[in-house]
Design a protein around this motif. Structure first.
Motif, PDB file in Angstrom:
ATOM      1  N   GLY A   1     -21.087 -27.766  70.530  1.00  0.00           N
ATOM      2  CA  GLY A   1     -20.947 -28.496  69.283  1.00  0.00           C
ATOM      3  C   GLY A   1     -19.956 -27.842  68.338  1.00  0.00           C
ATOM      4  O   GLY A   1     -19.203 -28.519  67.628  1.00  0.00           O
ATOM      5  N   THR A   2     -19.927 -26.512  68.347  1.00  0.00           N
ATOM      6  CA  THR A   2     -19.018 -25.773  67.476  1.00  0.00           C
ATOM      7  C   THR A   2     -17.559 -26.044  67.822  1.00  0.00           C
ATOM      8  O   THR A   2     -16.718 -26.240  66.938  1.00  0.00           O
ATOM      9  N   ILE A   3     -17.241 -26.059  69.111  1.00  0.00           N
ATOM     10  CA  ILE A   3     -15.842 -26.215  69.520  1.00  0.00           C
ATOM     11  C   ILE A   3     -15.467 -27.664  69.799  1.00  0.00           C
ATOM     12  O   ILE A   3     -14.316 -27.955  70.104  1.00  0.00           O
ATOM     13  N   SER A   4     -16.431 -28.584  69.718  1.00  0.00           N
ATOM     14  CA  SER A   4     -16.134 -29.987  70.013  1.00  0.00           C
ATOM     15  C   SER A   4     -15.181 -30.562  68.971  1.00  0.00           C
ATOM     16  O   SER A   4     -14.956 -29.972  67.919  1.00  0.00           O
ATOM     17  N   GLY A   5     -14.650 -31.712  69.265  1.00  0.00           N
ATOM     18  CA  GLY A   5     -13.716 -32.355  68.351  1.00  0.00           C
ATOM     19  C   GLY A   5     -12.673 -33.182  69.075  1.00  0.00           C
ATOM     20  O   GLY A   5     -11.664 -33.565  68.492  1.00  0.00           O
TER      21      GLY A   5
ATOM     22  N   ARG B   1      -8.744 -34.011  58.536  1.00  0.00           N
ATOM     23  CA  ARG B   1      -9.984 -33.725  57.805  1.00  0.00           C
ATOM     24  C   ARG B   1     -10.840 -34.971  57.679  1.00  0.00           C
ATOM     25  O   ARG B   1     -12.060 -34.923  57.837  1.00  0.00           O
ATOM     26  N   ALA B   2     -10.194 -36.091  57.360  1.00  0.00           N
ATOM     27  CA  ALA B   2     -10.939 -37.328  57.147  1.00  0.00           C
ATOM     28  C   ALA B   2     -11.655 -37.773  58.421  1.00  0.00           C
ATOM     29  O   ALA B   2     -12.842 -38.111  58.394  1.00  0.00           O
TER      30      ALA B   2
ATOM     31  N   ARG C   1      -2.624 -32.425  65.804  1.00  0.00           N
ATOM     32  CA  ARG C   1      -3.817 -33.029  66.430  1.00  0.00           C
ATOM     33  C   ARG C   1      -3.895 -32.697  67.912  1.00  0.00           C
ATOM     34  O   ARG C   1      -4.977 -32.482  68.447  1.00  0.00           O
ATOM     35  N   LYS C   2      -2.737 -32.647  68.574  1.00  0.00           N
ATOM     36  CA  LYS C   2      -2.752 -32.392  70.007  1.00  0.00           C
ATOM     37  C   LYS C   2      -3.316 -31.006  70.313  1.00  0.00           C
ATOM     38  O   LYS C   2      -4.067 -30.829  71.283  1.00  0.00           O
ATOM     39  N   MET C   3      -2.979 -30.030  69.481  1.00  0.00           N
ATOM     40  CA  MET C   3      -3.498 -28.687  69.704  1.00  0.00           C
ATOM     41  C   MET C   3      -5.023 -28.665  69.591  1.00  0.00           C
ATOM     42  O   MET C   3      -5.720 -28.016  70.385  1.00  0.00           O
ATOM     43  N   MET C   4      -5.568 -29.383  68.609  1.00  0.00           N
ATOM     44  CA  MET C   4      -7.025 -29.433  68.449  1.00  0.00           C
ATOM     45  C   MET C   4      -7.676 -30.203  69.598  1.00  0.00           C
ATOM     46  O   MET C   4      -8.774 -29.878  70.041  1.00  0.00           O
ATOM     47  N   LEU C   5      -6.975 -31.212  70.084  1.00  0.00           N
ATOM     48  CA  LEU C   5      -7.468 -31.987  71.226  1.00  0.00           C
ATOM     49  C   LEU C   5      -7.618 -31.094  72.455  1.00  0.00           C
ATOM     50  O   LEU C   5      -8.655 -31.099  73.126  1.00  0.00           O
ATOM     51  N   LEU C   6      -6.588 -30.310  72.713  1.00  0.00           N
ATOM     52  CA  LEU C   6      -6.609 -29.431  73.886  1.00  0.00           C
ATOM     53  C   LEU C   6      -7.608 -28.290  73.701  1.00  0.00           C
ATOM     54  O   LEU C   6      -8.294 -27.895  74.654  1.00  0.00           O
ATOM     55  N   ARG C   7      -7.682 -27.732  72.504  1.00  0.00           N
ATOM     56  CA  ARG C   7      -8.664 -26.681  72.226  1.00  0.00           C
ATOM     57  C   ARG C   7     -10.072 -27.152  72.536  1.00  0.00           C
ATOM     58  O   ARG C   7     -10.855 -26.467  73.216  1.00  0.00           O
ATOM     59  N   SER C   8     -10.384 -28.361  72.083  1.00  0.00           N
ATOM     60  CA  SER C   8     -11.718 -28.906  72.298  1.00  0.00           C
ATOM     61  C   SER C   8     -11.963 -29.217  73.767  1.00  0.00           C
ATOM     62  O   SER C   8     -13.003 -28.854  74.330  1.00  0.00           O
ATOM     63  N   GLY C   9     -11.001 -29.878  74.407  1.00  0.00           N
ATOM     64  CA  GLY C   9     -11.194 -30.289  75.801  1.00  0.00           C
ATOM     65  C   GLY C   9     -11.375 -29.122  76.742  1.00  0.00           C
ATOM     66  O   GLY C   9     -12.328 -29.074  77.532  1.00  0.00           O
TER      67      GLY C   9
ATOM     68  N   ALA D   1     -21.940 -29.320  65.519  1.00  0.00           N
ATOM     69  CA  ALA D   1     -20.817 -30.262  65.390  1.00  0.00           C
ATOM     70  C   ALA D   1     -20.709 -30.753  63.956  1.00  0.00           C
ATOM     71  O   ALA D   1     -19.603 -30.850  63.402  1.00  0.00           O
ATOM     72  N   PHE D   2     -21.834 -31.067  63.341  1.00  0.00           N
ATOM     73  CA  PHE D   2     -21.849 -31.523  61.951  1.00  0.00           C
ATOM     74  C   PHE D   2     -21.256 -30.471  61.019  1.00  0.00           C
ATOM     75  O   PHE D   2     -20.496 -30.787  60.099  1.00  0.00           O
ATOM     76  N   LEU D   3     -21.561 -29.206  61.273  1.00  0.00           N
ATOM     77  CA  LEU D   3     -21.115 -28.126  60.391  1.00  0.00           C
ATOM     78  C   LEU D   3     -19.646 -27.774  60.574  1.00  0.00           C
ATOM     79  O   LEU D   3     -18.946 -27.464  59.609  1.00  0.00           O
ATOM     80  N   PHE D   4     -19.148 -27.820  61.817  1.00  0.00           N
ATOM     81  CA  PHE D   4     -17.822 -27.277  62.092  1.00  0.00           C
ATOM     82  C   PHE D   4     -16.713 -28.317  62.174  1.00  0.00           C
ATOM     83  O   PHE D   4     -15.536 -27.941  62.173  1.00  0.00           O
ATOM     84  N   GLN D   5     -17.040 -29.604  62.256  1.00  0.00           N
ATOM     85  CA  GLN D   5     -15.982 -30.605  62.369  1.00  0.00           C
ATOM     86  C   GLN D   5     -14.981 -30.562  61.215  1.00  0.00           C
ATOM     87  O   GLN D   5     -13.767 -30.682  61.438  1.00  0.00           O
ATOM     88  N   PRO D   6     -15.421 -30.399  59.957  1.00  0.00           N
ATOM     89  CA  PRO D   6     -14.430 -30.338  58.863  1.00  0.00           C
ATOM     90  C   PRO D   6     -13.436 -29.193  59.021  1.00  0.00           C
ATOM     91  O   PRO D   6     -12.267 -29.324  58.644  1.00  0.00           O
ATOM     92  N   LEU D   7     -13.879 -28.060  59.566  1.00  0.00           N
ATOM     93  CA  LEU D   7     -12.963 -26.929  59.770  1.00  0.00           C
ATOM     94  C   LEU D   7     -11.872 -27.294  60.767  1.00  0.00           C
ATOM     95  O   LEU D   7     -10.678 -27.034  60.525  1.00  0.00           O
ATOM     96  N   TRP D   8     -12.253 -27.902  61.891  1.00  0.00           N
ATOM     97  CA  TRP D   8     -11.251 -28.293  62.878  1.00  0.00           C
ATOM     98  C   TRP D   8     -10.329 -29.372  62.317  1.00  0.00           C
ATOM     99  O   TRP D   8      -9.142 -29.438  62.671  1.00  0.00           O
ATOM    100  N   GLY D   9     -10.870 -30.230  61.451  1.00  0.00           N
ATOM    101  CA  GLY D   9     -10.024 -31.236  60.813  1.00  0.00           C
ATOM    102  C   GLY D   9      -8.953 -30.605  59.947  1.00  0.00           C
ATOM    103  O   GLY D   9      -7.787 -31.027  59.954  1.00  0.00           O
ATOM    104  N   LYS D  10      -9.341 -29.571  59.205  1.00  0.00           N
ATOM    105  CA  LYS D  10      -8.358 -28.851  58.378  1.00  0.00           C
ATOM    106  C   LYS D  10      -7.273 -28.239  59.250  1.00  0.00           C
ATOM    107  O   LYS D  10      -6.073 -28.332  58.948  1.00  0.00           O
TER     108      LYS D  10
END
Length: 404
Positions: A112-116, A343-344, A77-85, A61-70
């Motif tokens: 952890g990789t797909i979380s967000g 990203r932030a 944001r909604k697409m990333m929300l659904l991807r993670s859920g 999760a620590f490593l991949f969160q910035p990628l999902w933020g980008k």
């Protein structure tokens, strides 16, 4: 109902179900390794694997969160929300079919990789909520996650006795799927994908450098890391500390669990109230007061003479902790350049995962030298230093801007 209120209500439910589902499996993970299907028997091996499996989620999760933020800044944001859920729902169900500790470790790392879900929810709420309601919205959203975190282990323990270990993974997957479906149908986001695509394509590293160059954001990320570090660090040692203060094995597990969750209970109640207060008097002020209050209440915990004293101090500390994350999230939104909100918030979540990883390790090392009291005192010192940092980078500069 106004759209931002509808989004907030649905994502509160989502946060509750996601955090509840994630923590529901933790009370019995070591017991699950001993179940007939996995079949581990050596106590040392079980303890080692339990720790590694628990940490695996936070490492990725620590490593991949910035990628999902980008990607959230680019695709919404909604697409990333659904991807993670939906992704975490699938992984959680698969954990119910694991037949070896390696299966669990790999699946926890994939999780952890797909979380967000959390940073996507925070970013989505921040983008749809009126500025004058931002503190209240962030506090309310946080209370949903905390409620799930507190009730998750309790429900997990009850269900483990009632239905066994494996069905809990299926129930958790179902709860994550339900939260994602609710968000899919109800949550609305105004996101101009063409406008986002027209912006310069900044790499993850370049984006990190740009955000870390904003001193206010650096201080806020430090608050997130220290909060998680200070709260998670003493937790593995809390049963031993409670045992020392309690002086008997009667109801020891109950008291250890109660003390560990005490700060979360008052945090859950205080977060929306302090978030609303921050909308009136300023997030910087609430953040500074909360840091100093939390720092002061670490000190008496180190010298508690009974379980009741320790419990009281942790309940009081939770009131101040409730003002931290909502204020941090509202301020992160304020100081983040437009188009980089995802990203932030993802980077802020990476700092939270880093605190989850480092806290127990450092806490264990420090307690070996000074006892658990030293862990509380060091946490107090770090909070005071962070309060000074926040005052220098946020409060003082705001006063200077007003004078100018």
């Amino acid at each position: 109902m106004e759209p931002w209120k509808k989004n907030l209500g649905v994502l509160w439910i989502g946060q509750f179900l996601v955090m509840g589902g994630m923590t529901m499996i933790m009370p019995f993970m070591s017991l699950y390794l001993q179940s007939p299907r996995i079949g581990m028997t050596d106590p040392h091996e079980i303890a080692t694997w339990s720790g590694v499996i628990f940490a695996g989620n936070f490492v990725t999760a620590f490593l991949f969160q910035p990628l999902w933020g980008k990607l959230s800044d680019k695709y919404g944001r909604k697409m990333m929300l659904l991807r993670s859920g939906f992704g975490m729902a699938i992984v959680m169900v698969l954990m119910g079919f694991a037949t070896s500790p390696w299966h669990l470790l790999v699946l926890r790392m994939v999780n952890g990789t797909i979380s967000g879900f959390n940073p996507a929810a925070v970013s989505l709420v921040s983008a749809t909520t009126p500025k004058e309601k931002m503190g209240f919205a962030m506090g309310t959203l946080q209370s949903g996650g905390i409620a799930g975190t507190i009730l998750g282990p309790f429900l997990g323990g009850l269900l483990a006795d009632a239905v066994g270990y494996r069905p809990i993974f299926y129930l958790t997957g179902a709860s994550l799927f339900a939260a994602s479906m609710l968000a899919f149908f109800v949550v609305k986001e105004r996101f101009n994908r063409a406008e986002a695509a027209a912006k310069p394509n900044v790499s993850v590293i370049a984006g990190f450098r740009q955000l870390s160059g904003v001193p206010q954001l650096t201080a806020l990320f430090a608050v997130t890391f220290l909060l998680q570090f200070a709260m998670i660090g003493p937790n593995p040692l809390m049963p031993l500390y409670v045992q020392k203060l309690h002086g008997t094995d009667v109801n020891l597990a109950f008291w250890a669990g109660f003390v560990s969750s005490a700060a979360g209970i008052t945090n859950m109640v205080a977060a929306p109230l302090l978030g609303k207060l921050s909308d009136r008097i300023g997030q910087e002020r609430v953040l500074g007061i909360s840091l100093v209050g939390a720092a002061l209440l670490f000190i008496p915990q180190a010298f508690a003479g009974s379980v009741w004293q320790l419990l009281l101090f942790r309940l009081l500390q939770g009131c101040f902790l409730g003002g931290l994350i909502p204020s941090v999230n509202a301020l992160v939104r304020r100081f983040t350049p437009d188009g980089m909100e995802g990203r932030a918030f993802s980077l802020n979540t990476s700092m939270l995962s880093l605190g989850n990883m480092v806290g127990p390790i450092v806490g264990g090392l420090v307690s070996g030298w000074t006892g658990i009291g030293g862990v509380f005192l060091i946490s107090s010192l770090l909070f005071f230093v962070n309060a000074l940092w926040v005052r220098q980078t946020l409060v003082s500069k705001r006063v200077m801007v007003k004078r100018e």
